[in-house]
Design an enzyme around this catalytic site. Structure first.
Site, mmCIF file in Angstrom:
data_model
loop_
_atom_site.group_PDB
_atom_site.id
_atom_site.type_symbol
_atom_site.label_atom_id
_atom_site.label_comp_id
_atom_site.label_asym_id
_atom_site.label_seq_id
_atom_site.Cartn_x
_atom_site.Cartn_y
_atom_site.Cartn_z
ATOM 1 N N GLU A 61 0.975 -1.082 0.057
ATOM 2 C CA GLU A 61 -0.027 -0.109 0.049
ATOM 3 C C GLU A 61 0.963 1.219 0.035
ATOM 4 O O GLU A 61 1.633 1.418 0.976
ATOM 5 C CB GLU A 61 -0.916 -0.205 1.439
ATOM 6 C CG GLU A 61 -1.999 0.710 1.234
ATOM 7 C CD GLU A 61 -1.851 1.777 2.072
ATOM 8 O OE1 GLU A 61 -1.704 3.047 1.653
ATOM 9 O OE2 GLU A 61 -2.061 2.039 3.236
ATOM 10 N N CYS A 114 -2.211 8.638 3.441
ATOM 11 C CA CYS A 114 -1.985 8.083 1.977
ATOM 12 C C CYS A 114 -3.159 8.125 1.185
ATOM 13 O O CYS A 114 -3.302 8.157 0.138
ATOM 14 C CB CYS A 114 -1.502 6.430 2.166
ATOM 15 S SG CYS A 114 -2.557 5.525 3.395
HETATM 16 P P1 NDP Z 1 9.488 4.247 3.628
HETATM 17 O O1 NDP Z 1 9.010 3.688 2.297
HETATM 18 O O2 NDP Z 1 11.055 4.571 3.496
HETATM 19 O O3 NDP Z 1 9.346 3.509 4.875
HETATM 20 C C1 NDP Z 1 8.093 2.811 5.074
HETATM 21 C C2 NDP Z 1 8.630 1.452 6.082
HETATM 22 O O4 NDP Z 1 9.385 0.695 5.390
HETATM 23 C C3 NDP Z 1 9.288 1.870 7.423
HETATM 24 O O5 NDP Z 1 9.035 1.034 8.366
HETATM 25 C C4 NDP Z 1 10.706 1.804 6.923
HETATM 26 O O6 NDP Z 1 11.620 1.610 7.879
HETATM 27 C C5 NDP Z 1 10.516 0.431 6.149
HETATM 28 N N1 NDP Z 1 11.730 0.281 5.368
HETATM 29 C C6 NDP Z 1 12.262 1.265 4.541
HETATM 30 N N2 NDP Z 1 13.274 0.629 3.909
HETATM 31 C C7 NDP Z 1 13.268 -0.766 4.265
HETATM 32 C C8 NDP Z 1 13.892 -1.873 3.665
HETATM 33 N N3 NDP Z 1 14.999 -1.913 2.970
HETATM 34 N N4 NDP Z 1 13.465 -3.045 4.258
HETATM 35 C C9 NDP Z 1 12.617 -3.307 5.126
HETATM 36 N N5 NDP Z 1 11.788 -2.178 5.598
HETATM 37 C C10 NDP Z 1 12.285 -0.943 5.076
HETATM 38 O O7 NDP Z 1 8.688 5.437 3.674
HETATM 39 P P2 NDP Z 1 8.973 6.809 4.689
HETATM 40 O O8 NDP Z 1 8.148 6.241 5.996
HETATM 41 O O9 NDP Z 1 10.199 7.148 4.710
HETATM 42 O O10 NDP Z 1 8.198 7.988 4.009
HETATM 43 C C11 NDP Z 1 8.664 8.136 2.565
HETATM 44 C C12 NDP Z 1 7.454 8.570 1.833
HETATM 45 O O11 NDP Z 1 6.635 7.363 1.517
HETATM 46 C C13 NDP Z 1 6.584 9.756 2.437
HETATM 47 O O12 NDP Z 1 7.071 10.855 2.279
HETATM 48 C C14 NDP Z 1 5.321 9.433 1.528
HETATM 49 O O13 NDP Z 1 5.454 10.079 0.338
HETATM 50 C C15 NDP Z 1 5.186 7.808 1.476
HETATM 51 N N6 NDP Z 1 4.388 7.276 2.414
HETATM 52 C C16 NDP Z 1 3.246 6.806 2.283
HETATM 53 C C17 NDP Z 1 2.481 6.228 3.196
HETATM 54 C C18 NDP Z 1 1.095 5.364 2.541
HETATM 55 O O14 NDP Z 1 0.386 5.269 3.624
HETATM 56 N N7 NDP Z 1 0.753 4.964 1.503
HETATM 57 C C19 NDP Z 1 2.590 6.473 4.468
HETATM 58 C C20 NDP Z 1 3.609 7.297 4.886
HETATM 59 C C21 NDP Z 1 4.657 7.564 3.616
HETATM 60 P P3 NDP Z 1 12.406 3.052 8.621
HETATM 61 O O15 NDP Z 1 11.414 3.778 9.077
HETATM 62 O O16 NDP Z 1 13.124 2.298 9.973
HETATM 63 O O17 NDP Z 1 13.177 3.186 7.534
#
Ligand code: NDP
Length: 681
Positions: free
Chosen positions: A256, A295
């Site tokens: 998602e 989101c």
């Molecule tokens: P990320 O995609 O970087 O992170 C989402 C989750 O994935 C976090 O728990 C993160 O952990 C984890 N993660 C990141 N890289 C890895 C990996 N290689 N392996 C396993 N887990 C991983 O999103 P962000 O939170 O940094 O947000 C960035 C952008 O995403 C926002 O600016 C927005 O545009 C979008 N977003 C979309 C959402 C939605 O609901 N669709 C919600 C939030 C954000 P960790 O935090 O430890 O890096």
């Protein structure tokens, strides 16, 4: 609150050395540290398989639903502890409500799904069974069973509680132990929630583990029984989806991801219509609730060209009234972004969008949030942009500023509005604000191809609408294309997604034994005691009664017609009935049904407490005057919802398969009867 966060792995809390500092979104002060200790993900996976899984499967669907309900209640009782911590994430009370009570509400909702729609046991029969042979000796059907694996849920920073609970609830019902990995930035709130869950003692050991920090080699340790769900950026989703081990073992991966959701103001709506204001309110609300970090928030507001200025003016006027700052200050309506990293990210993306769009409101110059220390917080001014030539501009359809930011864009004609919506390349949700059912009927099918949910808003639905941005536990959440191509929530669908579906073939007797649901043609048992005289525990699937037969007489048809007022010509007019497809007068279907009940009902008080409905009723063949009917009543399915009556006596649901046949042995009516049956104890 714990300032040193700990992971919960293998039944114990791990972490004694601080690592990364996590800052308050309100004033920048450190509120928690992650732990420095590396986790042994082999232990986490082993614990889930060895302890979590058997503990979950020792319970059945109904019992797990009851645990979810108890947990929802427990979290409700301790919600204020979570609100206090939630404030550090920049959330207002309303934002916190969505996350905290939205989370426990989702548990409640899945508890109800489980109690109301799932059977006893750990197998769902996705019937009806199909007959595959000429003599009815060989059939096939589908069953859903727990996958025998665990679920890894990776979450975004914006909903630290709801984000995990909305994934946990269906996986728990599906019998999967979970390992939750919250986004690091707001993991202090998730950690507090998991501590409360653990203190409740409601979940079996190993049902929920928590990872603070990186997932390390966790995904390398999974296999084909497991699932991974992800919420976050499209980039991370794209990376994890092709993780070699996920690909090698065909591990279901549900994503998602961020999407550029839109709201369309329909062409027939004028500035004097209520719908015009509804559109303006919805866009402004979606920009400011949770500081636009949803989101599902409206990123693109698509409006008829002639109303562009009026819409811009009214949204800007609403935004000007939104007080931004520390939510603990009276009057504040919008809080901060979740972290300073997000603040920088949103600023960067707004700068990109501004290359092709003008600022209608906001933009940051002279912006000062209210409250002490907020200059060091992660605040961002609500910002409304305007792209005058959106078909030529790709940034407004590609760049998501995950904050209180939305872009207005004009359209000429419905086709162009749909074209603009499609430029988002697949989104979670779209709102169509219209007063015309014709517009809705024309546009919704096209929008549905591009969105996971379509919200049609007009003056009729507005008083009760749950809004553009709220995913509901009972409706699908997830969209095609850029939105990740996943599906979450959706009531029972969310549970069945997490189960393994298999086709099963065999004789009706074997299919009955496997599915715990009587399949017609299977062996029945007759105990000599009327099944309605037996208690819930005594009744066996396949236990059956063949009744006496009864002739349907003309006087019965007349009496039934006069009693009910159903004087349809087919039952009373010889001439007209002759010209009908049946060529003669026939009995009312409901008379056949009533006479059938008269054949199998037991008059005296007994364990059958109530008949509460019929399912799948079909009048298969007409019953002519003078025909006789005979009924076979067979126990089809038993559901133990662990319910008690007002006196504390236990009861269960028994569904009975009813076959009504005529004197030639032909099926004339077929249905299930649902009864409440007392337990013995
Ligand atoms: P990320 O995609 O970087 O992170 C989402 C989750 O994935 C976090 O728990 C993160 O952990 C984890 N993660 C990141 N890289 C890895 C990996 N290689 N392996 C396993 N887990 C991983 O999103 P962000 O939170 O940094 O947000 C960035 C952008 O995403 C926002 O600016 C927005 O545009 C979008 N977003 C979309 C959402 C939605 O609901 N669709 C919600 C939030 C954000 P960790 O935090 O430890 O890096």
């Amino acid at each position: 609150m714990t300032t040193l966060l700990q992971s919960f792995i293998g039944g114990r809390w791990i972490g004694a050395q601080p690592a990364q500092a996590l800052r308050s979104a309100i004033n920048g002060e450190t509120v928690a540290h992650t732990h420095a200790e590396a986790l042994d993900f082999g232990e986490a996976v082993d614990y889930a398989r060895r302890v979590g899984l058997p503990g979950l499967l020792a319970l059945d669907f109904q019992q797990r639903a009851a645990r979810l309900k108890a947990l929802a209640k427990y979290l409700g009782e301790r919600k204020e502890e979570l609100y206090a911590i939630s404030a550090h994430t920049g959330a207002t009370r309303v934002d916190g409500w969505i996350d905290i009570e939205g989370g426990s509400g989702t548990l409640f909702s899945y508890a109800n799904v489980g109690a109301g729609e799932l059977p006893s046991g750990n197998l769902i029969h996705e019937g009806p069974a199909l007959n595959l042979g000429k003599k009815g000796l060989f059939g096939g059907t589908h069953i859903l069973v727990p996958r025998g694996g665990l679920a890894v849920h990776i979450n975004a920073f914006n909903f630290p509680i709801w984000g995990l609970l909305e994934k946990f609830a269906p996986s728990f019902l599906a019998g999967m132990p979970c390992i939750g990995k919250p986004a690091t930035a707001t993991s202090y709130l998730t950690e507090a929630m998991v501590r409360i869950v653990n203190e409740s003692g409601i979940l079996p050991a190993g049902a929920l583990q928590l990872v603070i920090g990186s997932t390390g080699d966790l995904l390398d340790r999974l296999d084909g029984r497991d699932v991974v769900t992800f919420t976050g950026s499209a980039d991370t989703a794209a990376k994890l989806r092709v993780h070699p081990n996920v690909v090698r073992h065909s591990i279901p991966f549900n994503a998602e991801a961020d999407s550029l959701n839109c709201a369309i103001l329909a062409p027939e709506v004028t500035p004097d219509d209520e719908e015009f204001d509804l559109f303006v309110k919805e866009v402004a609300r979606e920009m400011t609730v949770k500081a636009g970090q949803k989101c599902t928030a409206i990123r693109r507001a698509i409006v008829p060209r002639q109303h562009l200025d009026a819409v811009a003016e009214r949204i800007a006027a609403r935004l000007a009234k939104v007080v931004v700052g520390d939510p603990s200050v009276e009057g504040v309506k919008m809080g901060a972004l979740a972290s300073h990293a997000q603040q920088a990210d949103v600023a960067e993306r707004v700068a990109l969008l501004r290359q092709d769009a003008e600022v209608v409101y906001g933009g940051g110059a002279g912006f000062a949030p209210v409250g002490e220390g907020t200059a060091n917080g992660a605040f961002f001014q609500p910002t409304l942009l305007l792209a005058r030539n959106p078909l030529a501009n790709s940034a407004v359809h590609d760049v998501e500023a995950f904050g209180p930011v939305s872009t207005l864009m004009p359209y000429d004609g419905v086709e162009e509005a749909l074209q603009l919506a499609a430029r988002g390349q697949g989104s979670l949700v779209c709102s169509l604000v219209t007063k015309s059912p014709e517009t809705a009927a024309t546009m919704v099918p096209a929008l549905a191809a591009l969105h996971g949910r379509v919200h049609v808003l007009d003056r009729e639905s507005a008083p009760e609408s749950t809004g553009h941005g709220s995913p509901l536990p009972v409706l699908k959440h997830g969209g095609p294309g850029r939105a990740g191509g996943g599906e979450e929530l959706g009531g029972l669908r969310a549970v069945t997604h997490l189960l393994q579906r298999a086709a099963v073939q065999g004789s009706p007797t074997m299919l009955t034994a496997v599915t715990r649901e009587y399949v017609r043609g299977g062996k029945v048992t007759e105990t000599g005691v009327h099944p309605f005289r037996r208690h819930f525990e005594e009744i066996q699937i396949g236990e059956s009664l063949l009744t006496a037969s009864r002739v349907i007489r003309d006087e019965d048809v007349h009496a039934f017609g006069h009693l009910t007022g159903d004087m349809f010509y087919m039952h009373f007019d010889d001439e007209a009935a002759k010209a009908s497809p049946f060529g003669q007068r026939i009995a009312h279907g409901y008379l056949v049904l009533s006479d059938a009940a008269g054949l199998f009902v037991v008059a005296e008080p007994g364990p059958v407490l109530a008949n509460y409905g019929l399912d799948t009723l079909r009048f298969v063949k007409p019953v002519a005057i003078g025909d006789s009917i005979q009924v076979r009543l067979t126990c089809k399915r038993k559901i133990d919802r662990n319910k008690k009556d007002a006196n504390g006596n236990g009861q269960g649901v028994v569904a009975w398969d009813v076959e009504v046949k005529n004197q030639h042995g032909e099926l004339v009516a077929s249905y299930d009867i649902l009864t409440l049956v007392a337990k013995k104890g």
